[in-house]
Design a protein around this motif. Structure first.
Motif, PDB file in Angstrom:
ATOM      1  N   PRO A  41      -3.255  44.148  -2.272  1.00 42.67           N
ATOM      2  CA  PRO A  41      -3.198  45.611  -2.254  1.00 42.67           C
ATOM      3  C   PRO A  41      -1.889  46.146  -2.831  1.00 42.67           C
ATOM      4  CG  PRO A  41      -3.505  44.716  -0.025  1.00 42.67           C
ATOM      5  CD  PRO A  41      -3.346  43.563  -0.953  1.00 42.67           C
ATOM      6  N   ASP A  42      -1.968  47.365  -3.335  1.00 43.37           N
ATOM      7  CA  ASP A  42      -0.795  47.995  -3.947  1.00 43.37           C
ATOM      8  C   ASP A  42       0.397  48.026  -3.003  1.00 43.37           C
ATOM      9  OD1 ASP A  42      -2.129  48.393  -6.333  1.00 43.37           O
ATOM     10  OD2 ASP A  42      -2.648  50.488  -5.894  1.00 43.37           O
ATOM     11  N   ALA A  43       0.188  48.343  -1.734  1.00 46.57           N
ATOM     12  CA  ALA A  43       1.305  48.443  -0.787  1.00 46.57           C
ATOM     13  C   ALA A  43       2.037  47.107  -0.647  1.00 46.57           C
ATOM     14  CB  ALA A  43       0.815  48.924   0.571  1.00 46.57           C
ATOM     15  N   VAL A  44       1.301  46.008  -0.638  1.00 47.08           N
ATOM     16  CA  VAL A  44       1.913  44.676  -0.514  1.00 47.08           C
ATOM     17  C   VAL A  44       2.682  44.353  -1.793  1.00 47.08           C
ATOM     18  CG1 VAL A  44       1.444  42.209  -0.188  1.00 47.08           C
ATOM     19  CG2 VAL A  44       0.185  43.917   1.140  1.00 47.08           C
ATOM     20  N   TYR A  45       2.090  44.689  -2.938  1.00 43.54           N
ATOM     21  CA  TYR A  45       2.789  44.443  -4.199  1.00 43.54           C
ATOM     22  C   TYR A  45       4.028  45.322  -4.321  1.00 43.54           C
ATOM     23  CZ  TYR A  45       4.231  44.049  -8.934  1.00 43.54           C
ATOM     24  OH  TYR A  45       5.021  43.856 -10.029  1.00 43.54           O
ATOM     25  N   GLU A  46       3.927  46.563  -3.922  1.00 45.81           N
ATOM     26  CA  GLU A  46       5.081  47.469  -4.006  1.00 45.81           C
ATOM     27  C   GLU A  46       6.237  46.968  -3.144  1.00 45.81           C
ATOM     28  OE1 GLU A  46       3.238  51.218  -3.073  1.00 45.81           O
ATOM     29  OE2 GLU A  46       2.180  51.243  -5.001  1.00 45.81           O
ATOM     30  N   ALA A  47       5.942  46.441  -1.970  1.00 44.88           N
ATOM     31  CA  ALA A  47       6.991  45.860  -1.123  1.00 44.88           C
ATOM     32  C   ALA A  47       7.626  44.662  -1.830  1.00 44.88           C
ATOM     33  CB  ALA A  47       6.414  45.446   0.231  1.00 44.88           C
ATOM     34  N   LEU A  48       6.801  43.848  -2.466  1.00 46.77           N
ATOM     35  CA  LEU A  48       7.300  42.702  -3.227  1.00 46.77           C
ATOM     36  C   LEU A  48       8.192  43.167  -4.371  1.00 46.77           C
ATOM     37  CD1 LEU A  48       6.979  39.541  -3.723  1.00 46.77           C
ATOM     38  CD2 LEU A  48       5.276  40.228  -5.438  1.00 46.77           C
ATOM     39  N   ALA A  49       7.713  44.138  -5.147  1.00 49.23           N
ATOM     40  CA  ALA A  49       8.449  44.623  -6.318  1.00 49.23           C
ATOM     41  C   ALA A  49       9.767  45.299  -5.935  1.00 49.23           C
ATOM     42  CB  ALA A  49       7.575  45.576  -7.129  1.00 49.23           C
ATOM     43  N   ALA A  50       9.843  45.838  -4.732  1.00 49.42           N
ATOM     44  CA  ALA A  50      11.070  46.478  -4.271  1.00 49.42           C
ATOM     45  C   ALA A  50      12.166  45.454  -3.966  1.00 49.42           C
ATOM     46  CB  ALA A  50      10.792  47.323  -3.031  1.00 49.42           C
ATOM     47  N   GLU A  51      11.787  44.216  -3.696  1.00 46.92           N
ATOM     48  CA  GLU A  51      12.749  43.189  -3.289  1.00 46.92           C
ATOM     49  C   GLU A  51      12.945  42.067  -4.306  1.00 46.92           C
ATOM     50  OE1 GLU A  51      14.696  43.314  -0.659  1.00 46.92           O
ATOM     51  OE2 GLU A  51      13.807  45.195   0.065  1.00 46.92           O
ATOM     52  N   PHE A  52      11.993  41.911  -5.222  1.00 38.64           N
ATOM     53  CA  PHE A  52      12.021  40.791  -6.154  1.00 38.64           C
ATOM     54  C   PHE A  52      11.897  41.292  -7.582  1.00 38.64           C
ATOM     55  CE2 PHE A  52      10.762  38.955  -2.168  1.00 38.64           C
ATOM     56  CZ  PHE A  52      11.303  37.677  -2.168  1.00 38.64           C
ATOM     57  N   SER A  53      12.710  40.752  -8.474  1.00 41.12           N
ATOM     58  CA  SER A  53      12.578  41.060  -9.907  1.00 41.12           C
ATOM     59  C   SER A  53      11.235  40.530 -10.394  1.00 41.12           C
ATOM     60  CB  SER A  53      13.718  40.407 -10.687  1.00 41.12           C
ATOM     61  OG  SER A  53      13.554  38.988 -10.705  1.00 41.12           O
ATOM     62  N   ALA A  54      10.846  40.940 -11.585  1.00 40.80           N
ATOM     63  CA  ALA A  54       9.588  40.454 -12.156  1.00 40.80           C
ATOM     64  C   ALA A  54       9.594  38.925 -12.253  1.00 40.80           C
ATOM     65  CB  ALA A  54       9.357  41.085 -13.530  1.00 40.80           C
ATOM     66  N   GLU A  55      10.702  38.353 -12.693  1.00 39.87           N
ATOM     67  CA  GLU A  55      10.807  36.897 -12.800  1.00 39.87           C
ATOM     68  C   GLU A  55      10.697  36.245 -11.422  1.00 39.87           C
ATOM     69  OE1 GLU A  55      13.893  33.439 -14.373  1.00 39.87           O
ATOM     70  OE2 GLU A  55      14.414  35.550 -14.663  1.00 39.87           O
ATOM     71  N   GLU A  56      11.348  36.820 -10.425  1.00 43.83           N
ATOM     72  CA  GLU A  56      11.284  36.269  -9.074  1.00 43.83           C
ATOM     73  C   GLU A  56       9.876  36.377  -8.485  1.00 43.83           C
ATOM     74  OE1 GLU A  56      15.699  36.925  -7.162  1.00 43.83           O
ATOM     75  OE2 GLU A  56      14.365  38.681  -7.292  1.00 43.83           O
ATOM     76  N   GLN A  57       9.163  37.445  -8.829  1.00 45.54           N
ATOM     77  CA  GLN A  57       7.785  37.603  -8.352  1.00 45.54           C
ATOM     78  C   GLN A  57       6.915  36.446  -8.839  1.00 45.54           C
ATOM     79  OE1 GLN A  57       6.164  41.500  -9.342  1.00 45.54           O
ATOM     80  NE2 GLN A  57       8.209  42.394  -9.066  1.00 45.54           N
ATOM     81  N   VAL A  58       7.090  36.088 -10.097  1.00 42.16           N
ATOM     82  CA  VAL A  58       6.309  34.977 -10.657  1.00 42.16           C
ATOM     83  C   VAL A  58       6.723  33.661 -10.002  1.00 42.16           C
ATOM     84  CG1 VAL A  58       5.787  33.674 -12.764  1.00 42.16           C
ATOM     85  CG2 VAL A  58       5.891  36.182 -12.835  1.00 42.16           C
ATOM     86  N   LYS A  59       8.030  33.453  -9.835  1.00 43.21           N
ATOM     87  CA  LYS A  59       8.506  32.224  -9.192  1.00 43.21           C
ATOM     88  C   LYS A  59       7.969  32.109  -7.769  1.00 43.21           C
ATOM     89  CE  LYS A  59      12.805  31.811 -11.819  1.00 43.21           C
ATOM     90  NZ  LYS A  59      14.285  31.903 -11.740  1.00 43.21           N
ATOM     91  N   LEU A  60       8.022  33.202  -7.024  1.00 47.23           N
ATOM     92  CA  LEU A  60       7.521  33.186  -5.654  1.00 47.23           C
ATOM     93  C   LEU A  60       6.023  32.894  -5.627  1.00 47.23           C
ATOM     94  CD1 LEU A  60       7.932  33.622  -2.605  1.00 47.23           C
ATOM     95  CD2 LEU A  60       7.515  36.065  -3.023  1.00 47.23           C
ATOM     96  N   THR A  61       5.283  33.521  -6.517  1.00 45.75           N
ATOM     97  CA  THR A  61       3.834  33.309  -6.559  1.00 45.75           C
ATOM     98  C   THR A  61       3.510  31.868  -6.939  1.00 45.75           C
ATOM     99  OG1 THR A  61       3.544  35.644  -7.102  1.00 45.75           O
ATOM    100  CG2 THR A  61       1.654  34.195  -7.494  1.00 45.75           C
ATOM    101  N   LEU A  62       4.269  31.294  -7.843  1.00 43.87           N
ATOM    102  CA  LEU A  62       4.075  29.872  -8.171  1.00 43.87           C
ATOM    103  C   LEU A  62       4.391  28.997  -6.959  1.00 43.87           C
ATOM    104  CD1 LEU A  62       5.530  29.775 -11.787  1.00 43.87           C
ATOM    105  CD2 LEU A  62       3.143  29.373 -11.114  1.00 43.87           C
ATOM    106  N   ALA A  63       5.448  29.318  -6.221  1.00 43.55           N
ATOM    107  CA  ALA A  63       5.782  28.547  -5.020  1.00 43.55           C
ATOM    108  C   ALA A  63       4.660  28.641  -3.990  1.00 43.55           C
ATOM    109  CB  ALA A  63       7.106  29.039  -4.426  1.00 43.55           C
ATOM    110  N   ILE A  64       4.079  29.814  -3.840  1.00 45.06           N
ATOM    111  CA  ILE A  64       2.955  29.996  -2.912  1.00 45.06           C
ATOM    112  C   ILE A  64       1.755  29.169  -3.371  1.00 45.06           C
ATOM    113  CG2 ILE A  64       1.284  31.669  -2.004  1.00 45.06           C
ATOM    114  CD1 ILE A  64       3.647  33.762  -2.227  1.00 45.06           C
ATOM    115  N   ASN A  65       1.499  29.177  -4.662  1.00 41.15           N
ATOM    116  CA  ASN A  65       0.398  28.371  -5.191  1.00 41.15           C
ATOM    117  C   ASN A  65       0.627  26.885  -4.953  1.00 41.15           C
ATOM    118  OD1 ASN A  65      -1.820  29.847  -6.789  1.00 41.15           O
ATOM    119  ND2 ASN A  65       0.046  30.954  -7.302  1.00 41.15           N
ATOM    120  N   ILE A  66       1.849  26.432  -5.133  1.00 39.70           N
ATOM    121  CA  ILE A  66       2.162  25.019  -4.937  1.00 39.70           C
ATOM    122  C   ILE A  66       1.933  24.610  -3.485  1.00 39.70           C
ATOM    123  CG2 ILE A  66       4.053  23.333  -4.881  1.00 39.70           C
ATOM    124  CD1 ILE A  66       3.013  23.799  -7.712  1.00 39.70           C
TER     125      ILE A  66
END
Length: 151
Positions: free
Chosen positions: A104-129
């Protein structure tokens, strides 16, 4: 538990590539304690005893307290996590349960407020792993006999 396929022996080059990717993501530059909180949280959701055993230990080594580790199951109500950690945990919950929770947008907006675009991808890859490791450990009954835990 019944013996199942040894993924290390049977996985060949594809498993080695998976393992190597796991090691690369581990060194992605995100805080070690944050990554361990994410791994514990995803492993709680997935019910992976092996990964809970491993990553609660690793979280302690990264400086996490017993209180913060125990409260992960109720992180939304626990005041001990920073806004950055809360954003990562919310994203972890939704990515781990993507079939039912979506992103949901609210969850992504919270993520985007704390993590750069590069960090968002890194975090999502870590979650996938970690979700992948949870599935491998649960599916193949991986365990360390010395610990008596799935490994």
């Amino acid at each position: 538990m019944n013996d199942r396929t040894n993924i290390h022996a049977a996985g060949g080059p594809l498993f080695k590539a998976w393992y190597d990717l796991s090691l690369q993501v581990e060194k992605c530059g995100l805080e070690k304690s944050l990554l361990e909180l994410v791994k514990v949280r995803a492993s709680q959701i997935n019910g992976c005893a092996n990964c809970l055993n491993m990553h609660t230990s690793d979280a302690r080594k990264a400086g996490e307290t017993e209180q913060r580790i125990h409260l992960l199951v109720a992180w939304e109500e626990a005041p001990c996590y920073s806004p950055r950690e809360r954003a990562a945990l919310g994203w972890t919950d939704h990515m781990t349960q993507v079939a039912t929770k979506r992103a949901p947008d609210a969850v992504y907006e919270a993520l985007a407020a704390e993590f750069s675009a590069e960090e968002q991808v890194k975090l999502t890859l870590a979650i996938n792993i970690i979700n992948g490791w949870n599935r491998l450990a649960v599916g193949f009954h991986l365990y360390d006999p010395a610990l008596g835990w799935a490994a």
